[in-house]
Design a protein around this motif. Sequence first.
Motif, PDB file in Angstrom:
ATOM      1  N   ARG A 101       0.824  -1.212   0.000  1.00 54.34           N
ATOM      2  CA  ARG A 101       0.000   0.000   0.000  1.00 54.34           C
ATOM      3  C   ARG A 101       0.859   1.263   0.000  1.00 54.34           C
ATOM      4  O   ARG A 101       0.489   2.264  -0.624  1.00 54.34           O
ATOM      5  CB  ARG A 101      -0.958  -0.028   1.185  1.00 54.34           C
ATOM      6  CG  ARG A 101      -2.076  -1.029   0.970  1.00 54.34           C
ATOM      7  CD  ARG A 101      -2.879  -1.292   2.227  1.00 54.34           C
ATOM      8  NE  ARG A 101      -3.995  -2.183   1.977  1.00 54.34           N
ATOM      9  CZ  ARG A 101      -3.890  -3.508   1.869  1.00 54.34           C
ATOM     10  NH1 ARG A 101      -2.725  -4.087   1.994  1.00 54.34           N
ATOM     11  NH2 ARG A 101      -4.960  -4.247   1.634  1.00 54.34           N
ATOM     12  N   LEU A 102       1.991   1.228   0.664  1.00 52.61           N
ATOM     13  CA  LEU A 102       2.890   2.388   0.625  1.00 52.61           C
ATOM     14  C   LEU A 102       3.456   2.595  -0.773  1.00 52.61           C
ATOM     15  O   LEU A 102       3.549   3.724  -1.262  1.00 52.61           O
ATOM     16  CB  LEU A 102       4.020   2.222   1.635  1.00 52.61           C
ATOM     17  CG  LEU A 102       3.631   2.396   3.105  1.00 52.61           C
ATOM     18  CD1 LEU A 102       4.834   2.165   4.006  1.00 52.61           C
ATOM     19  CD2 LEU A 102       3.054   3.771   3.344  1.00 52.61           C
ATOM     20  N   CYS A 103       3.839   1.505  -1.440  1.00 54.41           N
ATOM     21  CA  CYS A 103       4.344   1.607  -2.817  1.00 54.41           C
ATOM     22  C   CYS A 103       3.262   2.163  -3.740  1.00 54.41           C
ATOM     23  O   CYS A 103       3.540   2.995  -4.604  1.00 54.41           O
ATOM     24  CB  CYS A 103       4.818   0.249  -3.321  1.00 54.41           C
ATOM     25  SG  CYS A 103       6.341  -0.311  -2.563  1.00 54.41           S
ATOM     26  N   ALA A 104       2.033   1.696  -3.568  1.00 52.14           N
ATOM     27  CA  ALA A 104       0.937   2.186  -4.402  1.00 52.14           C
ATOM     28  C   ALA A 104       0.689   3.672  -4.157  1.00 52.14           C
ATOM     29  O   ALA A 104       0.448   4.431  -5.105  1.00 52.14           O
ATOM     30  CB  ALA A 104      -0.326   1.382  -4.127  1.00 52.14           C
ATOM     31  N   ALA A 105       0.754   4.097  -2.913  1.00 53.90           N
ATOM     32  CA  ALA A 105       0.554   5.516  -2.604  1.00 53.90           C
ATOM     33  C   ALA A 105       1.651   6.370  -3.219  1.00 53.90           C
ATOM     34  O   ALA A 105       1.381   7.420  -3.811  1.00 53.90           O
ATOM     35  CB  ALA A 105       0.493   5.722  -1.095  1.00 53.90           C
ATOM     36  N   LEU A 106       2.890   5.921  -3.107  1.00 54.73           N
ATOM     37  CA  LEU A 106       4.002   6.673  -3.693  1.00 54.73           C
ATOM     38  C   LEU A 106       3.923   6.708  -5.207  1.00 54.73           C
ATOM     39  O   LEU A 106       4.195   7.739  -5.838  1.00 54.73           O
ATOM     40  CB  LEU A 106       5.331   6.078  -3.234  1.00 54.73           C
ATOM     41  CG  LEU A 106       5.645   6.244  -1.743  1.00 54.73           C
ATOM     42  CD1 LEU A 106       6.912   5.482  -1.372  1.00 54.73           C
ATOM     43  CD2 LEU A 106       5.771   7.707  -1.385  1.00 54.73           C
ATOM     44  N   ALA A 107       3.547   5.586  -5.829  1.00 58.54           N
ATOM     45  CA  ALA A 107       3.403   5.552  -7.283  1.00 58.54           C
ATOM     46  C   ALA A 107       2.274   6.475  -7.740  1.00 58.54           C
ATOM     47  O   ALA A 107       2.384   7.141  -8.777  1.00 58.54           O
ATOM     48  CB  ALA A 107       3.135   4.125  -7.745  1.00 58.54           C
TER      49      ALA A 107
END
Length: 109
Positions: A73-79
């Motif tokens: 979820r953190l990767c998705a938010a950053l992307a």
Amino acid sequence: MIADKWQLWTVILGLGLTTFVLRFSFLGLIGNRQLPPLVLRLLRYTPMAVIPGLVAPAAVWPAATGGETDPARLCAALATVAAGLLWRNTLAAVAVGVVTLVAGLQIFG
């Protein structure tokens, strides 16, 4: 402590009235008037200001993991943020975030 029935309905009606008055002040009172250019310019940023406020708690403290931070979820938010800054397109940013989340959940489990 559980609120009694009258307290609950008083709060519900008060919040409903407040919401109505706030919306009516913009739509009912100045609905037929032309807004100043500065206000129109600032209103263009509303989606990009509201969406992070809605999504950030779900990305940092997701209920799906019991409130524990999740790398997918953190990767998705950053992307999503990166795509939004790069392309300046809300729908493209959301699409990149969804694809990244699905891929991240497959990778990280």
